[in-house]
Design an enzyme around this catalytic site. Structure first.
Site, short mmCIF file in Angstrom:
data_model
loop_
_atom_site.label_atom_id
_atom_site.label_comp_id
_atom_site.label_asym_id
_atom_site.label_seq_id
_atom_site.Cartn_x
_atom_site.Cartn_y
_atom_site.Cartn_z
N ASN A 1 26.46 29.49 19.64
CA ASN A 1 26.97 30.33 20.72
C ASN A 1 28.44 30.02 21.02
O ASN A 1 29.25 30.91 21.24
CB ASN A 1 26.12 30.09 21.98
CG ASN A 1 26.42 31.10 23.07
OD1 ASN A 1 26.35 32.30 22.86
ND2 ASN A 1 26.78 30.59 24.24
N THR B 1 30.63 31.41 18.02
CA THR B 1 30.67 32.87 17.86
C THR B 1 31.23 33.58 19.08
O THR B 1 31.83 34.66 18.95
CB THR B 1 29.25 33.41 17.56
OG1 THR B 1 28.37 33.02 18.61
CG2 THR B 1 28.74 32.88 16.23
N ASP C 1 52.34 62.28 47.32
CA ASP C 1 51.41 62.01 46.22
C ASP C 1 50.62 60.73 46.43
O ASP C 1 49.61 60.50 45.75
CB ASP C 1 52.18 61.89 44.90
CG ASP C 1 52.94 63.15 44.55
OD1 ASP C 1 52.35 64.23 44.68
OD2 ASP C 1 54.11 63.05 44.14
N VAL D 1 21.22 31.30 27.72
CA VAL D 1 22.66 31.13 27.58
C VAL D 1 23.15 31.78 26.30
O VAL D 1 24.21 32.41 26.25
CB VAL D 1 23.03 29.63 27.61
CG1 VAL D 1 24.51 29.43 27.29
CG2 VAL D 1 22.71 29.04 28.96
N ASP E 1 51.90 66.00 39.41
CA ASP E 1 52.83 66.64 40.32
C ASP E 1 53.92 67.31 39.49
O ASP E 1 54.11 66.98 38.31
CB ASP E 1 53.42 65.60 41.26
CG ASP E 1 54.44 66.19 42.22
OD1 ASP E 1 54.16 67.25 42.78
OD2 ASP E 1 55.51 65.59 42.39
#
Length: 831
Positions: free
Chosen positions: A673, A676, A583, A258, A305
């Site tokens: 984790n 951060t 187009d 994880v 175009d």
């Protein structure tokens, strides 16, 4: 489907009601084919097969097993958001086809049972005889049976800016507009077999390719799954070899997996794209597909175009020539109140010195069937756009159309004829004083032939050839006031008409050149006209001519798709700009389709990824910069997140080799984790752009995120984080509880220092940004994890001594300072 001419013979009476009903049942209604229906389950399944989504689902399962509710909720929300977004984009493709139905008129006039009646356009069948007049939209493909001065605007279907004349035996495309004259037309193809139907099939068959970012993230997902799985297995094996329990090491392995997977990456991407779309909306650009914002940052070729995109999409008189001088007309569009007429060249006669100029303007108004409606910028032309241009230029010269026509009422006319290629009108003065005025306008060779071999005719022929070479549609005008009716013609002058480029286009061309992006002109217009526009907007080489391959003219809709595919086959990331029905297939097939919102069709807007509300193509340049900013921020986040995850795995692998039995607990890994990869990671998406981004060439679409520079910086950051964390941990204490706390603080703060080092740093920056606030907040929460008793119990940390806290802060600063120096060196080198 058989051709209508192979069916029952069609006479002037047209079809009977019974025969029309039989054919309607056989051929079906005259509508473009509906888009293939997708079930909701199939659409959701397609989205869930994406590698990053699969990675997220795996990470979410792991966090749920660990009872990590916050991460589980975040991951689930990201998966739902991405899936819903993908399903919505599939619905967009269906709308692009459905929008073609809006082009077909609701009703038309057809011969039924011997009389002209109004019928629903959807009920038109092959073999129907239609009666069309100026202002009508052609409801289906057909062949002209009879015509009187028939002229069509085919720009929406072919890209041809100038209205075209059609006569008996010639084909018409459904969706085109009758601008002049009348015609009886035999319907040959309806529904799916018609031009509109074939375009619908092209759109449906043109899948939207994955964006460069999506391809890179898929590649990244596969790499991360393999690397993280292998390293996690190593850590688990080492723990088992040390005699630790299987259950304990399973939790450690899951925690590492994880931690090493940047599960907040899709959230970072989603926030970055959403902020980019918001910025673009403030600049009059609507992003219809979020990944399109980032895709613009990877664009290497812009295929544009011409009509209505590079040009105004309006016929404007820009040059005037009389035997006494030549003049330039300023102003844009049909607003006669803006702009004026000035002499060309310092030695040219001024308008006030040339009596032939008012005469030329007057004749252009009189020999004319068009009308102007509205005032100012909202003025529109009813009738032939070429004739409308003559009315507008007369207004700029001080001769309003209504007043001029009142002073010279028309008494007779000879309409424009395909054989003579000219139109003639006869007028009498309102006060009946003086001879009648006869005016003739038309192709130069047709009108100048009336003058015999005069010197003025020869000069005019030379001037007409020069103007034509410059890309102008040239009209010659002559008149006579011979009271004897001998028609001794006298030349009034020449008028050069063009669909001029938009004012901002040269600046756009220069900006794309600086950014290393090729700009191609892809149009259905004539090569000479296309080359002239290319020169005027700056698409030229050293010799003053467009480089080979820069201008592609006479390109049909299906060929535009082939052009896009050929460019993509060469590794190019293609942005297609357009506004017409023709187009739409190429807009959908391109990596990113950009449509004009004001002058464009609904079909083009539905097929596009980005819609310009003000039709200002400089917005595209801003979008390219926005796309490059987004990718730079995502790459910076990946460097930050992956290096942190690698460092956590490295600490767990190297720690036991230094005598630290378990450097980090699972809860500590998850807390780092969360801090951060949470708000800190999302804040990366809002970082400002580097001012030098638009002076660099575009990145290759096939280039991996893991460039040499990226890998060097990642390895440097991860190594420094591992070394400093273990160094502080080993010297903090011999007590495992205290060692883990020191490593926890140093590793967490060190990752935040890495984020500070690699953040975007524009040359001019004021105030505190969101990322800096997020870093401060995350650092505070990290330290609180070692001070608050409840968090200490949850995380397994101890209160650090001032010396340990100072050592952790000092150790964490080392990766940040070294990496900031390394990043600065790489940035200077790239510039």
């Amino acid at each position: 489907m058989s051709d209508a001419r192979d069916l029952l013979p069609v006479g002037t009476d047209g079809l009977t009601t019974e025969e029309a009903a039989r054919r309607l049942a056989s051929y079906g209604p005259n509508r473009p084919p509906p888009a293939p229906r997708r079930t909701l389950a199939a659409s959701i399944g397609t989205q869930l097969r994406d590698p990053m989504i699969l990675l997220l689902l795996g990470a979410g399962t792991l966090t749920a097993l660990l009872h990590d509710l916050p991460d589980t909720v975040i991951i689930a929300a990201v998966v739902v958001f991405n899936t819903v977004t993908g399903v919505v984009q599939e619905v967009r493709a269906d709308r692009a086809v459905a929008a073609l139905r809006d082009l077909a008129p609701a009703h038309t006039h057809a011969w039924r049972d011997g009389a002209v009646v109004e019928v629903a356009a959807a009920d038109v069948v092959p073999g129907d005889r239609l009666s069309l007049a100026a202002g009508d939209v052609v409801p289906a493909d057909g062949e002209v049976l009879e015509a009187r001065q028939l002229q069509l605007d085919e720009s929406m279907m072919t890209g041809e800016a100038v209205p075209v004349d059609r006569g008996p035996g010639e084909d018409l495309d459904g969706g085109t507009l009758v601008t002049r004259g009348r015609a009886d037309v035999l319907v040959t193809r309806t529904g799916a077999a018609s031009g509109l139907g074939r375009l619908a099939a092209l759109i449906a068959a043109s899948p939207s390719p994955p964006t460069p970012l999506q391809r890179r993230l898929s590649q990244l997902s596969r790499i991360l799954v393999g690397v993280v799985g292998a390293l996690t297995a190593v850590v688990v094996v080492i723990g088992l070899a040390q005699g630790r329990g299987i259950a304990e090491m399973a939790v450690v392995g899951v925690s590492l997996a994880v931690a090493a997977v940047p599960e907040s990456l899709p959230a970072v991407v989603a926030v970055a794209l959403a902020l980019g779309a918001h910025r673009m909306a403030r600049r009059n650009a609507v992003v219809r597909r979020l990944p399109a914002v980032e895709t613009l940052g990877s664009v290497t070729v812009i295929a544009s175009d011409k009509t209505g995109t590079l040009t105004e999409g309006r016929m404007v008189a820009e040059r005037l020539w009389t035997p006494a001088g030549e003049y330039v007309v300023s102003g844009h569009g049909y607003d006669a109140s803006r702009g004026g007429i000035t002499a060309l060249g310092a030695d040219g006669a001024g308008p006030a010195d040339d009596p032939g100029l008012p005469r030329l303007l007057r004749d252009g108004v009189l020999c004319n069937d068009a009308l102007l409606r509205g005032d100012g910028p909202g003025t529109t032309v009813i009738g032939d756009p070429l004739e409308g241009a003559l009315l507008v230029v007369a207004g700029k010269g001080g001769l309003p159309a209504d007043g001029t026509r009142d002073a010279w009422p028309r008494v007779s006319e000879v309409p424009f004829d395909h054989e003579t290629r000219r139109m003639t009108t006869v007028h009498r003065p309102r006060d009946d004083a003086g001879a009648r005025l006869t005016v003739c306008k038309g192709a130069p060779e047709a009108v100048l032939g009336l003058l015999g071999g005069s010197a003025s005719a020869a000069r005019a022929a030379t001037a007409a050839e020069r103007l034509a070479a410059e890309g102008y549609r040239v009209l010659a005008v002559a008149d006579t006031r011979d009271p004897d009716g001998a028609e001794v013609w006298s030349l009034a002058g020449l008028i050069g008409i063009d669909d001029p480029p938009r004012e901002h286009i040269p600046a756009v061309v220069e900006a794309t050149r600086r950014a290393g992006i090729r700009l191609l002109l892809v149009t259905g217009d004539h090569p000479a006209t296309a080359n002239a526009i290319a020169r005027r907007v700056g698409l030229v080489g050293a010799d003053g001519e467009p480089p080979p391959g820069t201008v592609l003219a006479r390109v049909r809709p299906e060929q535009k798709v082939a052009v896009v595919e050929d460019l993509q086959g060469d590794g190019e990331v293609v942005a297609m700009l357009g506004d017409g029905v023709n187009d739409a297939p190429a807009l959908k097939r391109a990596d990113i389709g950009v449509a004009a919102g004001l002058g464009g069709t609904q079909v083009a807007r539905e097929a596009a990824d980005l819609v310009l509300l003000d039709d200002n193509l400089s917005t595209v340049v801003a979008a390219v910069e926005e796309g490059r900013r987004i990718f730079a921020n995502i790459r910076a986040f990946l460097l930050y997140a992956v290096s942190g995850g690698a460092a956590e795995v490295g600490v767990m692998v190297a720690g036991p080799l230094l005598g630290i039995v378990q450097p980090l607990l699972p809860a500590q890994i998850l807390w780092i984790n969360l801090l951060t990869h949470g708000l800190t990671g999302v804040a990366f998406g809002a970082e400002p752009a580097d001012p030098s981004e638009m002076s660099r060439p575009p990145r290759s679409a096939s280039a991996s995120i893991f460039t040499r520079t990226f890998v060097r910086l990642l390895a440097l950051a991860a190594t420094l984080l591992v070394v400093t964390s273990l160094f502080v941990g080993v010297h903090a204490s011999t007590e495992p509880h205290v060692q883990r706390t020191a490593i926890f603080l140093t590793l967490g703060l060190g990752q935040l220092a890495v984020a500070w080092a690699i953040r975007a740093r524009p040359e001019r920056r004021t105030g505190v940004r969101g990322l800096e606030l997020a870093l401060v907040g995350a650092a505070g929460l990290l330290v609180l994890g070692t001070l608050v008793p409840l968090l200490q119990e949850l995380l397994g940390t101890a209160t650090p001594s001032p010396a340990i806290l100072a050592a952790a802060v000092a150790g964490a600063a080392v990766p940040g300072l070294v990496l900031r120096w390394a990043v600065g060196r790489e940035r200077r080198r790239s510039r």
